[in-house]
Structures are given as structure tokens and as C-alpha cells.
Design an enzyme around this catalytic site. Structure first.
Site, mmCIF file in Angstrom:
data_model
loop_
_atom_site.group_PDB
_atom_site.id
_atom_site.type_symbol
_atom_site.label_atom_id
_atom_site.label_comp_id
_atom_site.label_asym_id
_atom_site.label_seq_id
_atom_site.Cartn_x
_atom_site.Cartn_y
_atom_site.Cartn_z
ATOM 1 N N LYS A 18 0.840 -1.215 0.000
ATOM 2 C CA LYS A 18 0.000 0.000 0.000
ATOM 3 C C LYS A 18 0.864 1.249 0.000
ATOM 4 O O LYS A 18 2.020 1.225 0.418
ATOM 5 C CB LYS A 18 -0.946 0.020 1.204
ATOM 6 C CG LYS A 18 -0.285 0.011 2.593
ATOM 7 C CD LYS A 18 0.152 1.367 3.135
ATOM 8 C CE LYS A 18 0.848 1.286 4.481
ATOM 9 N NZ LYS A 18 1.593 2.487 4.860
ATOM 10 N N ASP A 145 -2.352 -2.019 9.952
ATOM 11 C CA ASP A 145 -2.511 -2.015 8.489
ATOM 12 C C ASP A 145 -3.017 -3.348 7.939
ATOM 13 O O ASP A 145 -3.233 -3.476 6.733
ATOM 14 C CB ASP A 145 -1.158 -1.733 7.807
ATOM 15 C CG ASP A 145 -0.626 -0.346 8.101
ATOM 16 O OD1 ASP A 145 -1.431 0.541 8.457
ATOM 17 O OD2 ASP A 145 0.595 -0.152 7.966
HETATM 18 O O1 C5P Z 1 -0.172 -1.613 14.495
HETATM 19 P P1 C5P Z 1 1.255 -1.890 14.195
HETATM 20 O O2 C5P Z 1 1.806 -3.050 14.977
HETATM 21 O O3 C5P Z 1 1.548 -2.023 12.733
HETATM 22 O O4 C5P Z 1 2.042 -0.616 14.682
HETATM 23 C C1 C5P Z 1 3.445 -0.606 14.811
HETATM 24 C C2 C5P Z 1 3.837 0.575 15.657
HETATM 25 O O5 C5P Z 1 3.566 1.799 14.955
HETATM 26 C C3 C5P Z 1 3.093 0.710 16.966
HETATM 27 O O6 C5P Z 1 3.711 -0.032 17.980
HETATM 28 C C4 C5P Z 1 3.188 2.220 17.233
HETATM 29 O O7 C5P Z 1 4.462 2.542 17.744
HETATM 30 C C5 C5P Z 1 3.114 2.807 15.845
HETATM 31 N N1 C5P Z 1 1.742 3.200 15.475
HETATM 32 C C6 C5P Z 1 1.153 4.297 16.089
HETATM 33 N N2 C5P Z 1 -0.105 4.665 15.731
HETATM 34 C C7 C5P Z 1 -0.783 4.001 14.781
HETATM 35 C C8 C5P Z 1 -0.204 2.894 14.131
HETATM 36 C C9 C5P Z 1 1.066 2.510 14.499
HETATM 37 O O8 C5P Z 1 1.774 4.923 16.953
HETATM 38 N N3 C5P Z 1 -2.003 4.416 14.454
#
Ligand code: C5P
Length: 311
Positions: A18, A145
């Protein structure tokens, strides 16, 4: 005489990367995440995840980025497979094979894509028949995501990125992706964004109407002008060379250029397949990026490509 439905021996799912056309980041929440307003577009750069019944849980990764992907219990696709096995009360282990074409730690949701693919592939392998809502709920527990990788197309997302609404859009868009030789861990980029904004008031994020208007009319020029990413400055602070990459792409005629998600991949929008090819050649000749790729979007989300049945 009725025969039982054939159980597939292995299932392969193809899943796209994406880009974020717009990424608005709100203040840091108590749970460490940030509320987002973002517009995702799935683009034609794919990983393939194959799952088969195995003797033990395992994952093998092949393709150009394979050495960068962990194959232990931290692998997100393996975690996805174990999660759906638990949900379906499946006791048989699965063996996974990931053909990796999406850059790793590149801001293109490659790890999330593999997790989404593993969910869908295991659902088919074990004949669980979970509906899209159930898969999407499981996807959200694996990463922000992951639900979008299941859906694909173009979607506007809120919450931490997992709450999706489809966007009606016209046209096909031609992207050039400048891939960096070094990845950027997503948490680091969000933390840097917080640091840069410390002391400034951060408003609740909202999408701008510019992107929606451009997509509704299929206007690539307007879309190029409207691309926006609140994480871009943070990514550039962590990898200052990205500024030069963006400037080079714009100078060589891109309609717009933006750091994709948390970076460091830079996504350039171009007017046609020919313009994309020209931009690829110019960027490669300028030597500003480790790798330059082309991709069209939007494309479909995760989908089964092969599920041979037992004979
Ligand atoms: O959700 P995911 O595991 O992909 O997110 C990885 C990291 O990205 C999270 O631990 C956080 O530090 C950051 N993140 C965030 N806010 C979001 C998505 C991701 O702070 N909306």
C-alpha cells in the site's frame, strides 16, 4: 453417493503493498498508538504466501528481501496463522512460505500484507469459511494495516488505521517507488514525529477533501498536488537523504512525491505508464535510491491464487 468436499493440500494467496495518499496523525494516545485519518491505496507490488499442512509450525522466506525477514515466532504471518488456528480449533500445524517482493520496513505494509495473506490462506486450507468481518477483526489484532491488506482498493481509515470505509474512485494511477537500502522501524518514526511536535498543539486528525475530490474525478494532477503525510518530516529527520530523493523525482516530472507511510520508500505519482518508465530511468541514472520500482493502483486486496485439491 455424496463425496466430502476436497481439502486443499496447499493454498497460495497474493497480497498487495500500500501507499498512503494522505496520512494525518493525531496526538499520541494512552495506549501508545496515534489516532489517524488516512487514505490507503493498494498498489500492484505483491507478496505471495503459501500455506500447507505440516508436521510443525514453520516459515520460510524467499525472494530479494528474504534475509531481512525473521523466521522465528516473531514473524507476523506465522503469528497470523497460529491465531486463526486457535480461532478455528485447528490442532494441525501449518508450514508457510513467503515470496517477498514488497520492501521490508519500507512503509508499504509488507509485514502486514503477509499476515493478511496468511489469515486468508489458512482459512481456505482448513476450510474454516470465516467471513470477511471475522477475518478483519482478527487482522486488526495483528497490526493496524492488516485489515486494509485484506480489503485492498482505496479506503479511508480512522482509529489507529484499522477502521476502514471504501472510497469510490475513478481511474488507474501510475506510481514509481524509490526504495531505500535501509529500512525505518515504524515505532521509531512515530516517536520522532512526537518529538518534533512536542510543545505544539496537535489537533484530532481529519482527512482533507482535496484527495477525495481528486479520486472521484480521476484527476492524477490534482491527486499529485494533494498527497500529504504528517510522518514525512520525521522520516526525513531520521534519513536526511530522503529530501534529495523527493526533490529529484519532482524535478524529473513526477506529479507529486511523498514518503510512503512511515517510510523510507518514496512514492511518486506520474501521469501515464510511459511517464512512470521515464521517471524510473531518470531516478536510476541519478543513483538517488537503492532500487526503483513501478506499480499501478488501485488493485485488489489479498486473494487466493492457487488451491489445488487432494485427488
Ligand atoms: O499496528 P502496528 O503493529 O503495525 O504498529 C506498529 C507501531 O507503529 C506501533 O507499535 C506504534 O508505535 C506505531 N503506530 C502508532 N499509531 C498508529 C499505528 C502505528 O503509533 N495508528
Amino acid at each position: 453417493m455424496t463425496t466430502a468436499p476436497a481439502v486443499p493440500r496447499s493454498v497460495t494467496v497474493r497480497v498487495p503493498a500500500k501507499v498512503n495518499l494522505e496520512l494525518r496523525v493525531g496526538p499520541r494516545r494512552r495506549d501508545g498508538y496515534h489516532d489517524l485519518a488516512t487514505v490507503f491505496m493498494a498498489i500492484g507490488l505483491h507478496d505471495e504466501v503459501s500455506v500447507a499442512v505440516g508436521d510443525e509450525w514453520q516459515v520460510e522466506v524467499v525472494g530479494p528481501y528474504a534475509p531481512l525477514v525473521p523466521t522465528d515466532g516473531s514473524n507476523l504471518a506465522l503469528r497470523a496463522a497460529k491465531l486463526i488456528a486457535e480461532r478455528g480449533a485447528v490442532t494441525q500445524p501449518a508450514s508457510l512460505r513467503i515470496h517477498k517482493e514488497i520492501p521490508v520496513a519500507g512503509g508499504m505494509a509488507g509485514g502486514s500484507a503477509d499476515a493478511a495473506a496468511a489469515l486468508l490462506a489458512c482459512d481456505h486450507l482448513w476450510g474454516l469459511g470465516l467471513d470477511r468481518d471475522e477475518l478483519s477483526q482478527m487482522a486488526a489484532t495483528l497490526g493496524s494495516d492488516v485489515p486494509f491488506a485484506l480489503t485492498g482498493g482505496i479506503a479511508i481509515a480512522s482509529g489507529r488505521g484499522e477502521q476502514l470505509a471504501p472510497v469510490l474512485a475513478r481511474g488507474s494511477y501510475h506510481w514509481v517507488l524509490a526504495v531505500s537500502s535501509t529500512g525505518l522501524p515504524t515505532p521509531r518514526v512515530y516517536a520522532e514525529c512526537d518529538r518534533l511536535r512536542r510543545g505544539t498543539g496537535v489537533a484530532a486528525p481529519g482527512p482533507s477533501p482535496l484527495i477525495m475530490t481528486a479520486l472521484r474525478s480521476g484527476d492524477a494532477q490534482a491527486l499529485g498536488r494533494a498527497l500529504a503525510n504528517d510522518l514525512q518530516e520525521a522520516a526525513i529527520t531520521l534519513q536526511p537523504g530522503l529530501r534529495q530523493v523527493i526533490d529529484a523525482g519532482l524535478e524529473y516530472g513526477a506529479l507529486g512525491g511523498i514518503v510512503s507511510g512511515s517510510g523510507p520508500t518514496v512514492a511518486f505519482l506520474t501521469a501515464s505508464p510511459e511517464a512512470a518508465l521515464d521517471l524510473c530511468v531518470s531516478l536510476a541514472a541519478a543513483g538517488v535510491a537503492a532500487e526503483v520500482k513501478r506499480a499501478r493502483g488501485p488493485v485488489h486486496g489479498a486473494h487466493v491464487v492457487t488451491a489445488p485439491a487432494l485427488d
